[in-house]
Design an enzyme around this catalytic site. Structure first.
Site, PDB file in Angstrom:
ATOM      1  N   GLY A 116      -4.709  19.649  -6.014  1.00 24.54           N
ATOM      2  CA  GLY A 116      -5.017  18.388  -6.479  1.00 24.54           C
ATOM      3  C   GLY A 116      -5.435  18.221  -8.100  1.00 24.54           C
ATOM      4  N   GLY A 125      -7.931  16.482 -11.176  1.00 30.81           N
ATOM      5  CA  GLY A 125      -9.033  15.620 -11.758  1.00 30.81           C
ATOM      6  C   GLY A 125      -8.800  15.208 -13.279  1.00 30.81           C
ATOM      7  N   VAL A 160      -6.459  21.826  -9.846  1.00 34.02           N
ATOM      8  CA  VAL A 160      -7.134  22.641  -8.668  1.00 34.02           C
ATOM      9  C   VAL A 160      -6.084  23.323  -7.789  1.00 34.02           C
ATOM     10  CG1 VAL A 160      -8.488  22.785  -6.675  1.00 34.02           C
ATOM     11  CG2 VAL A 160      -9.148  21.200  -8.586  1.00 34.02           C
ATOM     12  N   LYS A 184     -10.201  26.013 -10.232  1.00 32.81           N
ATOM     13  CA  LYS A 184      -9.813  24.682 -11.061  1.00 32.81           C
ATOM     14  C   LYS A 184      -9.982  25.200 -12.425  1.00 32.81           C
ATOM     15  CE  LYS A 184     -11.861  20.075 -11.888  1.00 32.81           C
ATOM     16  NZ  LYS A 184     -12.910  19.122 -11.561  1.00 32.81           N
ATOM     17  N   GLU A 212     -13.217  24.071   9.328  1.00 34.12           N
ATOM     18  CA  GLU A 212     -12.968  24.177  10.376  1.00 34.12           C
ATOM     19  C   GLU A 212     -14.080  23.988  11.586  1.00 34.12           C
ATOM     20  OE1 GLU A 212     -11.137  28.291   9.729  1.00 34.12           O
ATOM     21  OE2 GLU A 212      -9.403  27.191   9.739  1.00 34.12           O
TER      22      GLU A 212
END
Length: 289
Positions: A30, A32, A37, A52, A159
């Protein structure tokens, strides 16, 4: 004029590369406003991590020096935070030629991918998630950090079906003066407090409002304020009262409705004054379930 580090700019691509002769970039996770990231493999410790990386365009443009400062601010915010429901930071590097933050890799989805009671969340799950979020938020508030971007995308499920808060990219400190344009410098408009939207003084109670929005959406499957334009949503946050949870979801009790709407008060003085205060009411409610 658009800033080169805005959300819709093209991210750097480090896939397949090895950073600092240690972190092999596996795949994109992803982006930002300041960083990209990735999932990476730590060749030294033999495990997967999240990395990141500060966008190269942020470093090159004089117009975007504030984005470098913001990346450093994120590093400052998370460097001394260690809590079971906050993604653990393992390493920071803030220097040339590449700046990055290494944190634990959470394989589970974000809350945004599985939100709403009607889509599978049981009420006891929702209460458990909110309890864990409030515990984490109360912890970093005591450290002087205001997250300003609490929303489903920044809350991951492990998880073990437990919460991990991530992304302190727009975090602030109460002793710093920061009144940046909310469209670019704050969190997502659907989860912003009225005072942040107005550019007024804000404190940890802004995060309480965001948690109220999150709780509302977890319970109902929708946000209380929505429109096609961000400016309209901002006006709704400041002027419109949310529909009671009970009017949307019949199973919600009056007490749960009261807790949610108290967190969503327009006036910060009428909200819960701390995450601990809200957690007390949530815990008391949980005992009645």
């Amino acid at each position: 004029m658009k800033l080169c580090c805005e959300e819709n700019s093209k991210p750097d691509d480090y896939r397949g590369k090895i950073v600092d002769k240690r972190y092999k970039i596996l795949h994109y996770l992803g982006k930002g406003s300041t960083g990209v990231v990735y999932a990476a493999y730590d060749l030294k410790d033999k495990k997967e991590v999240a990395i990141k990386i500060l966008r190269s365009k942020c470093k090159k443009s004089p117009m975007n020096l504030k984005y470098i400062d913001r990346f450093k601010k994120e590093a400052k915010a998370i460097n001394f935070i260690e809590h079971e429901h906050i993604a653990k930071v393992e390493k920071l590097k803030l220097s040339e030629p590449i700046s990055y933050i290494i944190s634990e890799y959470i394989k589970g989805p974000s809350l945004s991918g599985c939100i709403g009671y009607k889509e599978g969340f049981m009420l006891n799950q929702i209460i458990k998630y909110i309890q864990q979020i409030l515990s984490a938020v109360g912890y970093f508030h005591k450290k002087g950090v205001i997250h300003k971007d609490i929303r489903p995308q920044n809350i991951l499920l492990t998880e073990r079906d437990e919460i991990k808060i991530i992304d302190f990219g727009v975090a602030d400190f109460p002793d710093e003066e920061s009144k940046l344009p909310f469209y670019r410098e704050m969190g997502a408009i659907h989860y912003l407090s009225p005072e942040l939207i107005r550019g007024d003084y804000y404190d940890k109670r802004s995060d309480i409002y965001s948690i109220g929005i999150l709780l509302y959406r977890l319970l109902t499957g929708t946000v209380p304020f929505d429109a096609h334009r961000s400016i309209i949503i901002g006006i709704m946050h400041n002027k419109k009262m949310p529909r009671p949870v009970k009017s949307i979801v019949k199973y919600a009790s009056e007490e749960l409705d009261r807790i949610t709407l108290k967190a969503l008060e327009k006036d910060p003085g009428k909200r819960y004054q701390s995450a601990e205060d809200m957690l007390i009411d949530i815990n008391n409610y949980a005992e009645t379930m």
